[in-house]
Scaffold this motif. Structure first.
Motif, PDB file in Angstrom:
ATOM      1  N   THR A 684     -11.294 -27.793  34.037  1.00 42.67           N
ATOM      2  CA  THR A 684     -12.627 -28.192  33.330  1.00 42.67           C
ATOM      3  C   THR A 684     -13.087 -29.452  33.884  1.00 42.67           C
ATOM      4  O   THR A 684     -12.482 -30.286  33.770  1.00 42.67           O
ATOM      5  CB  THR A 684     -12.504 -28.224  31.849  1.00 42.67           C
ATOM      6  OG1 THR A 684     -12.116 -26.819  31.261  1.00 42.67           O
ATOM      7  CG2 THR A 684     -13.739 -28.297  30.890  1.00 42.67           C
ATOM      8  N   GLN A 685     -14.415 -29.443  34.368  1.00 40.20           N
ATOM      9  CA  GLN A 685     -15.009 -30.734  34.828  1.00 40.20           C
ATOM     10  C   GLN A 685     -14.118 -31.654  35.747  1.00 40.20           C
ATOM     11  O   GLN A 685     -13.766 -32.606  35.527  1.00 40.20           O
ATOM     12  CB  GLN A 685     -15.400 -31.389  33.513  1.00 40.20           C
ATOM     13  CG  GLN A 685     -16.606 -30.892  32.901  1.00 40.20           C
ATOM     14  CD  GLN A 685     -17.105 -31.873  31.546  1.00 40.20           C
ATOM     15  OE1 GLN A 685     -16.879 -32.977  31.801  1.00 40.20           O
ATOM     16  NE2 GLN A 685     -17.851 -31.170  30.925  1.00 40.20           N
ATOM     17  N   GLY A 686     -13.301 -30.734  36.582  1.00 38.67           N
ATOM     18  CA  GLY A 686     -12.509 -31.344  37.528  1.00 38.67           C
ATOM     19  C   GLY A 686     -11.019 -31.580  37.123  1.00 38.67           C
ATOM     20  O   GLY A 686     -10.224 -32.065  37.871  1.00 38.67           O
ATOM     21  N   LYS A 687     -10.582 -31.625  35.698  1.00 40.19           N
ATOM     22  CA  LYS A 687      -9.368 -31.944  35.429  1.00 40.19           C
ATOM     23  C   LYS A 687      -8.670 -30.728  34.824  1.00 40.19           C
ATOM     24  O   LYS A 687      -9.330 -29.555  34.305  1.00 40.19           O
ATOM     25  CB  LYS A 687      -9.649 -32.686  33.865  1.00 40.19           C
ATOM     26  CG  LYS A 687     -10.065 -34.260  34.274  1.00 40.19           C
ATOM     27  CD  LYS A 687      -9.967 -34.996  33.018  1.00 40.19           C
ATOM     28  CE  LYS A 687     -10.799 -36.251  33.100  1.00 40.19           C
ATOM     29  NZ  LYS A 687     -10.071 -37.016  34.099  1.00 40.19           N
ATOM     30  N   HIS A 688      -7.393 -30.413  35.206  1.00 42.21           N
ATOM     31  CA  HIS A 688      -6.493 -29.325  34.950  1.00 42.21           C
ATOM     32  C   HIS A 688      -6.125 -29.279  33.628  1.00 42.21           C
ATOM     33  O   HIS A 688      -5.760 -30.421  32.880  1.00 42.21           O
ATOM     34  CB  HIS A 688      -5.179 -29.442  35.828  1.00 42.21           C
ATOM     35  CG  HIS A 688      -5.696 -29.125  37.354  1.00 42.21           C
ATOM     36  ND1 HIS A 688      -6.254 -30.052  38.152  1.00 42.21           N
ATOM     37  CD2 HIS A 688      -5.597 -28.125  38.094  1.00 42.21           C
ATOM     38  CE1 HIS A 688      -6.385 -29.512  39.531  1.00 42.21           C
ATOM     39  NE2 HIS A 688      -6.369 -28.533  39.342  1.00 42.21           N
ATOM     40  N   TRP A 689      -5.699 -28.062  33.065  1.00 41.04           N
ATOM     41  CA  TRP A 689      -5.135 -27.925  31.580  1.00 41.04           C
ATOM     42  C   TRP A 689      -4.350 -26.927  31.617  1.00 41.04           C
ATOM     43  O   TRP A 689      -4.237 -26.068  32.755  1.00 41.04           O
ATOM     44  CB  TRP A 689      -6.549 -27.744  30.756  1.00 41.04           C
ATOM     45  CG  TRP A 689      -7.366 -26.538  31.074  1.00 41.04           C
ATOM     46  CD1 TRP A 689      -8.698 -26.650  31.656  1.00 41.04           C
ATOM     47  CD2 TRP A 689      -7.060 -25.063  30.817  1.00 41.04           C
ATOM     48  NE1 TRP A 689      -9.305 -25.340  31.896  1.00 41.04           N
ATOM     49  CE2 TRP A 689      -8.279 -24.345  31.346  1.00 41.04           C
ATOM     50  CE3 TRP A 689      -5.960 -24.609  30.394  1.00 41.04           C
ATOM     51  CZ2 TRP A 689      -8.419 -22.999  31.304  1.00 41.04           C
ATOM     52  CZ3 TRP A 689      -6.047 -23.160  30.355  1.00 41.04           C
ATOM     53  CH2 TRP A 689      -7.270 -22.439  30.913  1.00 41.04           C
ATOM     54  N   ARG A 690      -3.647 -26.818  30.699  1.00 39.77           N
ATOM     55  CA  ARG A 690      -2.863 -25.618  30.181  1.00 39.77           C
ATOM     56  C   ARG A 690      -2.991 -25.565  28.850  1.00 39.77           C
ATOM     57  O   ARG A 690      -2.992 -26.277  28.050  1.00 39.77           O
ATOM     58  CB  ARG A 690      -1.266 -26.120  30.593  1.00 39.77           C
ATOM     59  CG  ARG A 690      -0.261 -24.793  30.265  1.00 39.77           C
ATOM     60  CD  ARG A 690       0.893 -24.944  30.905  1.00 39.77           C
ATOM     61  NE  ARG A 690       0.884 -24.964  32.395  1.00 39.77           N
ATOM     62  CZ  ARG A 690       0.786 -23.908  33.142  1.00 39.77           C
ATOM     63  NH1 ARG A 690       0.631 -22.591  32.526  1.00 39.77           N
ATOM     64  NH2 ARG A 690       0.646 -23.734  34.475  1.00 39.77           N
ATOM     65  N   ASP A 691      -2.807 -24.282  28.433  1.00 45.06           N
ATOM     66  CA  ASP A 691      -2.659 -23.856  27.108  1.00 45.06           C
ATOM     67  C   ASP A 691      -2.101 -22.460  27.075  1.00 45.06           C
ATOM     68  O   ASP A 691      -1.298 -21.811  27.959  1.00 45.06           O
ATOM     69  CB  ASP A 691      -4.127 -23.369  26.466  1.00 45.06           C
ATOM     70  CG  ASP A 691      -5.025 -22.233  26.927  1.00 45.06           C
ATOM     71  OD1 ASP A 691      -4.177 -21.546  27.701  1.00 45.06           O
ATOM     72  OD2 ASP A 691      -6.207 -21.908  26.853  1.00 45.06           O
ATOM     73  N   ALA A 692      -1.622 -22.025  25.755  1.00 40.30           N
ATOM     74  CA  ALA A 692      -0.604 -20.953  25.676  1.00 40.30           C
ATOM     75  C   ALA A 692      -1.074 -20.332  24.118  1.00 40.30           C
ATOM     76  O   ALA A 692      -1.420 -20.966  23.449  1.00 40.30           O
ATOM     77  CB  ALA A 692       0.746 -21.572  25.587  1.00 40.30           C
ATOM     78  N   THR A 693      -0.913 -18.972  24.356  1.00 45.00           N
ATOM     79  CA  THR A 693      -0.724 -18.130  23.264  1.00 45.00           C
ATOM     80  C   THR A 693       0.744 -18.270  22.574  1.00 45.00           C
ATOM     81  O   THR A 693       0.900 -17.625  21.286  1.00 45.00           O
ATOM     82  CB  THR A 693      -1.329 -16.764  23.246  1.00 45.00           C
ATOM     83  OG1 THR A 693      -0.550 -16.118  24.306  1.00 45.00           O
ATOM     84  CG2 THR A 693      -2.659 -16.518  23.529  1.00 45.00           C
ATOM     85  N   GLY A 694       1.446 -18.427  23.321  1.00 43.16           N
ATOM     86  CA  GLY A 694       2.973 -18.910  23.058  1.00 43.16           C
ATOM     87  C   GLY A 694       3.352 -20.258  23.076  1.00 43.16           C
ATOM     88  O   GLY A 694       2.643 -20.865  21.927  1.00 43.16           O
ATOM     89  N   TRP A 695       3.980 -20.781  23.976  1.00 43.53           N
ATOM     90  CA  TRP A 695       4.348 -22.198  24.029  1.00 43.53           C
ATOM     91  C   TRP A 695       4.495 -22.492  25.275  1.00 43.53           C
ATOM     92  O   TRP A 695       4.873 -21.799  26.209  1.00 43.53           O
ATOM     93  CB  TRP A 695       5.556 -22.498  23.107  1.00 43.53           C
ATOM     94  CG  TRP A 695       6.788 -21.507  23.658  1.00 43.53           C
ATOM     95  CD1 TRP A 695       7.231 -20.287  23.105  1.00 43.53           C
ATOM     96  CD2 TRP A 695       7.726 -21.981  24.453  1.00 43.53           C
ATOM     97  NE1 TRP A 695       8.351 -20.013  23.883  1.00 43.53           N
ATOM     98  CE2 TRP A 695       8.642 -20.931  24.676  1.00 43.53           C
ATOM     99  CE3 TRP A 695       7.886 -23.129  25.404  1.00 43.53           C
ATOM    100  CZ2 TRP A 695       9.603 -20.956  25.308  1.00 43.53           C
ATOM    101  CZ3 TRP A 695       9.099 -23.180  26.180  1.00 43.53           C
ATOM    102  CH2 TRP A 695       9.945 -21.976  26.362  1.00 43.53           C
ATOM    103  N   PHE A 696       4.654 -23.986  25.543  1.00 44.05           N
ATOM    104  CA  PHE A 696       5.207 -24.606  26.962  1.00 44.05           C
ATOM    105  C   PHE A 696       5.759 -25.662  26.632  1.00 44.05           C
ATOM    106  O   PHE A 696       5.109 -26.496  25.727  1.00 44.05           O
ATOM    107  CB  PHE A 696       4.007 -24.558  27.721  1.00 44.05           C
ATOM    108  CG  PHE A 696       2.660 -25.403  27.785  1.00 44.05           C
ATOM    109  CD1 PHE A 696       2.560 -26.692  27.921  1.00 44.05           C
ATOM    110  CD2 PHE A 696       1.783 -24.913  26.617  1.00 44.05           C
ATOM    111  CE1 PHE A 696       1.446 -27.406  27.600  1.00 44.05           C
ATOM    112  CE2 PHE A 696       0.555 -25.563  26.466  1.00 44.05           C
ATOM    113  CZ  PHE A 696       0.583 -26.794  26.740  1.00 44.05           C
ATOM    114  N   SER A 697       6.408 -26.456  27.492  1.00 40.48           N
ATOM    115  CA  SER A 697       7.306 -27.659  27.289  1.00 40.48           C
ATOM    116  C   SER A 697       7.453 -28.473  28.631  1.00 40.48           C
ATOM    117  O   SER A 697       7.527 -27.823  29.520  1.00 40.48           O
ATOM    118  CB  SER A 697       8.396 -27.583  26.448  1.00 40.48           C
ATOM    119  OG  SER A 697       9.435 -26.723  27.229  1.00 40.48           O
TER     120      SER A 697
END
Length: 787
Positions: A684-697
């Motif tokens: 988004t707007q040149g910045k990376h992201w991560r999301d999850a319907t589960g989880w991440f760590s």
């Protein structure tokens, strides 16, 4: 007799089915070209010493372990025992094969044969053609064959890019056959490819495409190679199945969706599209590869020919990250861009391809090996005043060590090419060509770029008529190229960016003298910012600044050892050129008695007044400047005040940071041992992201137990997202994002109880877990801060 002919025709049907694309030119075998003394030969010999320093049994250990055999030594460390076990073994086999072809050194052949014998033992024990060092690989592939696929950009079924890993040994086997002449390697390669056919035979196209979201190297390329060497259509079908449509389809429509993508994940895919086009005759796929090449070369590359920041394609109109980051162009990217360039040139021998090839070869590839010790470079920072890190044989096993082992074996691959009876001279590198099929020897003597000349001695066994095509580089002025044949100047048609054709009957002892006058020019950073790089001819010039605070100059075995993590000098303290843009080239003055050395005038502050510009490929073990900022006197004053504040804020933040992860970026996440379930990543707007319907760590490091808070970056427009953050299993915070902050980024600090820090033993597993029916994130930055 007619019946026998019919049987023969039926046998040839698979070969006839491969409607191969016409190739306009052919490369010579590496064994037909020998380098003379030059920086390229020096680099090749340093590479050979590095190759000889590596222990084959340690590289082979992952393969033997996965076959259930007792290894003769333990794995190497670093990436070789943390998930990518065995990937260097594939690169190493490729390097041995190519070095043997390029030099004829029997030690390379002996090592290649030993590697193949041990790999064959492993393959035979596996019993189904499978051959890999992927830890726990057999279980992964069994799940995938049954349709149980959990793919992310850098993981597959919770393993670190296993498809990418197996591609390296596929490529190694192919190279042992193609360059090393091993029929045994060919048979092993075919058996392994048959295993891949069985792996996906029950999967739908949708399932395979889902699997290909995980980085998979150039599997489609090598499967097309198998189709070419066997003539069997089924392998071409497999290559098409392993072609990632999410990347291919936009390229077919000439759409640019590259921004934010992990660069070196995409380039091998495109090499595969082009190879499939060559073997199968699909012009639209070849056109997609051309479009990709033009996009990357013309819009996304800096002056050295490299691309990417922190391994990702940045926006074409914003190179700020290139200037600010210590993680500039990645060597693997250029390794693969040269492979793609070679393919495109051989299909359509245009000077533009060789101009780029020359630029990237001299200024990036040649510069990525320390000439005395042979260490390889991962990132080449464009940040003014920063430095590079070099690998060591027994500590460093990054991807760019693997490609680095290969890079310096194959400098002879495109110095010359031929088309029928015609001969192309593409590069001005001292060498001897032994054109076996033509009965011709060509010797090129040159000290280019230190001398602006090259001489070709043409020695056919008997008089022979053919056309000699000499590259007239784009970096030369019109009417600057001069050619003499046997001492007499010849008139010719041609301009910069074209080939000059000399057609005649050549005899032994004929001599062609080339005058290749160079001039100095500047290239602005492609996004139009006031940063400029200087080139003399095709050679990028750079200035040494100092050799202080170069932490980790020679890498240890730590996960982030490939990054130049030492002090980043404030940009406002780096040399600035105070002059109008149209005067920049006039400020570059040759230094008498020093070839390819120049004085750059009008530098501020005064301590940089004596900086000299030299070829970047000769600059090592030092901080340096490639891109110089240019300002007027008034702009300099304004910049000093503004940049000083910005740099002070950045320095204070870095000083307060214990550890840092950029979610959604491949290597930072891998270096922090990401674990995840039902997760996605994007930009988004040149910045990376991560999301999850589960989880991440992520696993963060706090070895001095000085952490006190966790700082998370969010995007203000994200809404209806509810999740919790925990550290080492203890809940830190419940988070609800409601979209009320609008389309801007913001940060939130969460205090970490001291009891968590004391119990942590220096390792903090930070977990983001979605509430039922909701989403965790997006998370744009995870920063562990000091108390």
């Amino acid at each position: 007799m007619k019946f026998k002919k019919l049987l023969l025709l039926i046998a040839l049907l698979p070969v006839l089915a491969l409607a191969q694309q016409k190739i306009a030119a052919e490369a010579f075998q590496l064994s037909e070209v020998r380098l003379h003394d030059s920086p390229f030969r020096q680099a090749m010999m340093a590479d050979m010493n590095y190759i000889l320093a590596l222990d084959m049994d340690r590289l082979l250990a992952p393969y033997l372990k996965e076959a259930g055999l007792q290894p003769k030594a333990e794995n190497y460390g670093n990436w070789e025992n943390t998930g990518l076990d065995g990937h260097i073994g594939g690169h190493y086999l490729s390097a041995l094969s190519k070095m043997y072809a390029a030099t004829g050194d029997v030690r390379m052949k002996e090592r290649m044969d030993y590697m193949l014998s041990e790999l064959k033992r492993s393959q035979e024990v596996n019993g189904d053609g499978y051959l890999s060092g992927v830890p726990g690989g057999k279980a992964i592939w069994q799940d995938i064959a049954e349709g149980k696929i959990d793919a992310g950009s850098f993981s597959l079924n919770k393993k670190w890019v296993p498809l990418y890993n197996i591609h390296k040994i596929y490529a190694g086997l192919y190279d042992a056959y193609a360059f090393g002449g091993s029929d045994e390697a060919k048979e092993m390669l075919i058996q392994f490819t048959d295993w891949a056919i069985r792996l996906v035979k029950d999967l739908s196209d949708e399932q395979i495409q889902d699997m290909l979201r995980s980085e998979h190297g150039g599997l489609n390329e090598v499967f097309a190679d198998v189709a070419a060497i066997t003539g069997d259509e089924k392998y071409l079908g497999l290559a098409r199945q392993f072609s990632h449509r999410a990347v291919l389809d936009p390229l077919l429509k000439h759409e640019d969706h590259l921004t934010g993508m992990h660069a070196n994940t995409q380039i091998p895919k495109v090499i595969g599209y082009k190879r499939i086009a060559e073997v199968g005759g699909n012009e639209s796929w070849a056109d997609a590869a051309r479009f990709f090449w033009e996009n990357v070369v013309d819009k996304r590359s800096v002056s050295i020919g490299g691309n990417s920041v922190r391994e990702h394609f940045h926006p074409v109109d914003d190179y700020s990250g290139m200037i600010s980051s210590e993680q500039g162009p990645e060597t693997c990217n250029t390794y693969n861009m040269l492979k793609l360039t070679r393919q495109l040139f051989l299909s359509d021998p245009q000077v533009k391809y060789m101009d780029y090839y020359e630029r990237a070869l001299y200024n990036h590839i040649l510069s990525t090996e320390e000439p005395e010790h042979g260490g390889f470079v991962y990132f080449t920072p464009m940040r003014p005043g920063h430095y590079r890190v070099y690998s060591q044989p027994h500590t460093s096993f990054w991807c760019c060590v693997g490609s680095g082992l290969e890079n310096h074996t194959k400098y002879g691959e495109l110095i010359y090419a031929h088309s029928g009876n015609d001969l192309y001279v593409n590069l001005f590198i001292p060498s001897t060509l032994n054109w076996k099929g033509k009965g011709l020897e060509l010797v090129q003597e040159t000290r280019f770029p230190d001398a602006e000349t090259s001489t070709l001695f043409i020695n056919p066994k008997t008089k022979s008529e053919f056309t000699l095509h000499i590259r007239y580089p784009e970096w030369m002025d019109r009417d600057a190229l001069q050619i003499k044949v046997n001492g007499k100047e010849v008139a010719f048609a041609g301009a910069p960016g074209e080939y000059v054709a000399l057609k005649r009957t050549w005899k032994k002892g004929d001599r062609v003298d080339l005058a290749l006058p160079m001039h100095t020019r500047v290239e602005q950073l492609p996004d139009g910012k006031n940063y400029y790089s200087f080139l003399h001819g095709p050679i990028v010039l750079a200035a040494k600044t100092d050799t202080l605070n170069m932490d980790g100059l020679y890498a240890d075995d730590s996960r982030g050892g490939h990054i130049a993590a030492g002090e980043k000098y404030p940009l406002n303290e780096m040399p600035v050129i105070v002059a109008p843009e149209d005067q920049l080239t006039s400020l570059v003055k040759p230094v008498a008695g020093k070839p390819m050395t120049f004085k750059l005038e009008n530098l501020s502050p005064g301590k940089f007044a004596n900086l000299e510009l030299i070829p970047f490929f000769r600059l090592h073990e030092s901080r340096y400047v490639i891109y110089f900022q240019r300002l007027s006197a008034d702009e300099l004053k304004e910049m000093d005040a503004k940049t000083a504040m910005e740099e002070a804020a950045k320095a204070a933040l870095e000083l307060a940071t214990v550890d840092l992860v950029f979610p959604g970026e491949q290597q930072p996440e891998s270096d922090h041992f990401i674990e995840s379930e039902r997760t996605n990543a994007g930009v988004t707007q040149g910045k990376h992201w991560r999301d999850a319907t589960g989880w991440f760590s992520y696993l963060l490091t706090d070895k001095n137990k000085e952490a006190g808070k966790l700082r998370i970056m969010y995007f203000g427009a994200d809404k209806d997202r509810h999740f919790c953050i925990s550290i080492n299993g203890e809940k830190l915070a419940d988070v609800s994002l409601d979209g009320s902050k609008g389309p801007e980024f913001y940060r939130v600090d969460y205090e970490i109880p001291q009891s968590i820090i004391e119990k942590a033993d220096g390792k903090l597993r930070v977990k983001f877990e979605a509430n039922p029916g909701s989403v965790a994130g997006g998370i744009y930055e995870v920063r562990l801060m000091k108390r």
